[in-house]
Write an enzyme that holds these catalytic residues in place. Structure first.
Site, PDB file in Angstrom:
ATOM      1  CD  GLU A  63      -3.202  -0.799   0.328  1.00 53.03           C
ATOM      2  OE1 GLU A  63      -3.144   0.240  -0.303  1.00 53.03           O
ATOM      3  OE2 GLU A  63      -3.884  -1.794   0.018  1.00 53.03           O
ATOM      4  CG  ASP A  72      -5.680  -6.923  -7.663  1.00 54.05           C
ATOM      5  OD1 ASP A  72      -4.514  -7.088  -7.133  1.00 54.05           O
ATOM      6  OD2 ASP A  72      -6.561  -6.175  -7.162  1.00 54.05           O
ATOM      7  CD  GLU A  76     -14.590  -5.015  -1.925  1.00 56.40           C
ATOM      8  OE1 GLU A  76     -14.776  -3.808  -2.338  1.00 56.40           O
ATOM      9  OE2 GLU A  76     -13.246  -5.267  -1.711  1.00 56.40           O
ATOM     10  CD  GLU A 127     -10.146  -1.190  -8.352  1.00 56.84           C
ATOM     11  OE1 GLU A 127     -11.298  -0.811  -7.912  1.00 56.84           O
ATOM     12  OE2 GLU A 127      -9.071  -0.911  -7.872  1.00 56.84           O
TER      13      GLU A 127
END
Ligand code: NAG
Ligand code: NAG
Ligand code: NAG
Ligand code: NAG
Ligand code: NAG
Ligand code: NAG
Length: 583
Positions: free
Chosen positions: A141, A281, A374, A395
């Site tokens: 992150e 991802d 989600e 996204e």
């Protein structure tokens, strides 16, 4: 047989063309429809700009220099140490934030043309930001949000063609990024070379730290750390990130699948099931984007094998489920909000048809709930009982932006408009934008994530106003921070593809009416056949064991599954999902 270099070159043009936008319009040749489109885009980009400033100004008023805004209570949260920290362990005792949302806003400010505010932010950070803080943070992150935000902003601040004041800028953001990168290096001191998921910025890896990490957590650091090495001349950052990728790739199964979580000390998998969503991802994304940014074949070879395996084992119609990396058998049938980035990645690959099909399914789910939940259980056709939230994630907006760039199909502008409207109706409050806690009743949560400013607003803005991209080739990191593709960072990029030479590549008859470099992709039958080698057309599919070069014929494109071919069709913009050689 190894595909001939010629094919690879053709492949190259695809995403370079994707990424280079020429916004020049000549009003005299524009029809009424074009004019309506232009005014609609202008109106929408202003709407998105308003959203960004509503989020930004409220952050600056109520939360800065803390990390993120709590829009309902108009207060703040020092959340950097909470990101990815699901059980909220080892929270710092004495940490007052790192201006996270400001760092995340830097590139968006430039994209929206606010140079004065960008400079003000750069000055504040130069003088006040420090990473010598006793806070345990997620390497992943902190890399994508903070290191990526700083590296991208440093490049934007030093861009000789931008209007930023250069005299006053003494590379302070790069100095900060380098300091952060050095702190990151301590995470890589493991028997395998795979980095720990958590480090304390001040003290390094803590005693008894967990050895568990995720595939994306240790495998998607290369864009930021690679750029940092290229900018500073210190090769250690790129070397550490690349080494981790190579180790991770060596842990793949014979099916070329990876798991989701693993142990950085033993190098063993912990969770063998994986898909294209959380925990994996950006690993795929960064293989592809590292190949675009740095040019190394190694990234492409890994991506190519991984992409084929994903399409083969995870895809079911328009959907992607999870599967066990050892057997390839399906495990979880779930749609997650994070998966919606995949169509955007497929656009970079050139699989427009496949991208279009699954993007539409994600948008249907958005329309059904008003936002994207989600997690949705596909096998039971119901929401996940606890993950019913929508965290203002970007996204779907990201994929919509890429698909519009590729096709110029105005339908995607409508998709964006519907998303903008939903965000304003359901998530806008007086004090900013709030995440949705439960999509079934649209109750809100007191949190405005920094990626709403770094990504959601940015991609929606770029959908309607891409003037920032004019004449430049950028890739966007997984956090939406732009990094230019530079020939001096690139193993292969021919001189002819650098931006200043772009004009020489344009077909001379397209000079006046082009909306985007994408539109210069023409269908095979409209190609000036006298062009000889300069107009060689090919498609680059990824057909396993099909033809010797794994490619479709000239008049074909990748099928929806991307492992078969079908007759080529062209979009209204003339984009055919083909890779066109220009050189
Ligand atoms: C954080 O803020 C508190 C209250 O203003 C202050 O006492 C403390 O010293 C600050 N901590 C750091 C590390 O700056
Ligand atoms: C830049 O941002 C600041 C802070 O939101 C705002 O006051 C100013 O009007 C903006 N300038 C432009 C040109 O948008
Ligand atoms: C650094 O922070 C201090 C305290 O908030 C502030 O007074 C100062 O103006 C900041 N520096 C810059 C360049 O903004
Ligand atoms: C680390 O683990 C050991 C053995 O379980 C324990 O004795 C020690 O107190 C732990 N250290 C910390 C800082 O938790
Ligand atoms: C996307 O899908 C829609 C609906 O099937 C179709 O009409 C459109 O032509 C497709 N666009 C592309 C670029 O494949
Ligand atoms: C532009 O292309 C020419 C010929 O390929 C090359 O010599 C020149 O260095 C290029 N310019 C830049 C800025 O890359």
């Amino acid at each position: 047989m190894v595909p001939p270099p010629k094919s690879k070159l053709g492949f190259w043009k695809c995403f370079l063309i994707l990424l280079v936008i020429s916004p020049t319009f000549s009003p005299s040749v524009m029809s009424k429809i074009d004019l309506r489109l232009v005014s609609k885009k202008k109106q929408m980009s202003q709407k998105v700009r308003k959203m960004f400033y509503h989020a930004y100004d409220n952050y600056m008023t109520y939360a800065f220099p803390h990390d993120e805004l709590k829009p309902l209570s108009k207060s703040y949260t020092d959340s950097l140490s909470e990101l990815g920290n699901l059980k909220l362990e080892h929270l710092p005792q004495n940490y007052n934030g790192s201006a996270l949302t400001l760092i995340e806003s830097l590139s968006s400010l430039v994209i929206m043309g606010n140079y004065t505010e960008f400079e003000r932010a750069v000055h504040w950070l130069s003088e006040n930001l420090t990473f010598d803080v006793d806070a345990r943070i997620s390497l992943f992150e902190c890399n994508i949000r903070v290191l990526g935000g700083l590296v991208s902003a440093h490049i934007l601040a030093t861009d000789p063609t931008s209007r930023l004041v250069q005299g006053e800028y003494g590379n302070q953001l790069l100095t900060l990024a380098e300091d952060l990168g050095r702190r990151f290096l301590r995470a890589f001191d493991t028997p395998t070379g795979l980095p720990y998921a958590w480090i304390n910025l001040k003290y390094g890896v803590m005693e008894n730290e967990t050895t568990e990490t995720s595939t994306s957590g240790c495998g998607s650091l290369i864009l930021e750390m690679g750029a940092l090495s290229r900018l500073t001349g210190d090769p250690r950052f790129e070397a550490a990130a690349l080494r981790a990728i190579r180790i991770l790739w060596s842990m793949r199964s014979p099916l070329n699948l990876l798991g989701t979580t693993l142990d950085v000390v033993t190098g063993e998998w912990i969770e063998y099931s994986s898909g294209i969503g959380a925990g994996v991802d950006s690993f795929y994304e960064y293989l592809m984007k590292a190949h675009i940014l740095f040019g190394a074949e190694e990234y492409w070879d890994m991506f190519h094998s991984a992409y084929l395996a994903v399409q083969k084992y995870f895809r079911h119609g328009a959907w992607y489920h999870e599967a066990d990396m050892r057997s390839g058998t399906a495990t979880y049938w779930q749609l997650t909000s994070l998966q919606a980035f995949w169509p955007g990645l497929q656009v970079l690959v050139g699989d427009i048809a496949a991208a279009n099909v699954s993007h539409r399914e994600f948008f249907h789910v958005w329309q059904k709930f008003g936002v994207l939940p989600e997690r949705y259980l596909l096998d039971r056709d119901m929401l996940h009982p606890t993950e019913k939230y929508y965290a203002l994630r970007p996204e779907l907006a990201e994929s919509t932006f890429y698909l519009y760039q590729a096709t110029k199909d105005p339908w995607y502008l409508k998709v964006g408009e519907s998303m903008v409207n939903s965000l304003n109706v359901f998530t806008k409050v007086e004090g900013g934008f709030a995440s949705v806690k439960d999509v079934t009743n649209m109750k809100l949560e007191d949190h405005q994530h920094s990626f709403f400013l770094a990504e959601t607003c940015k991609y929606l803005y770029l959908l309607y106003d891409d003037s920032f991209l004019a004449g430049k080739n950028y890739i966007f990191t997984t956090e939406g921070h732009p990094i230019p593709i530079r020939s001096d960072w690139h193993e292969k990029l021919p001189h002819a593809y650098t931006s200043s030479n772009w004009t020489s590549l344009k077909g001379s008859n397209h000079q006046s009416a082009r909306a985007s470099a994408m539109t210069m992709q023409v269908c095979p039958d409209t190609i000036n056949s006298g062009g000889g080698e300069g107009h060689h057309v090919e498609s680059a599919c990824h057909i396993p064991d099909f033809r010797s070069n794994h490619r479709c014929a000239d008049d074909e494109e990748c099928g929806t599954d991307s492992i078969s071919c079908r007759k080529r069709t062209c979009s209204v913009a003339g984009y055919c999902g083909l890779w066109l050689s220009i050189a």
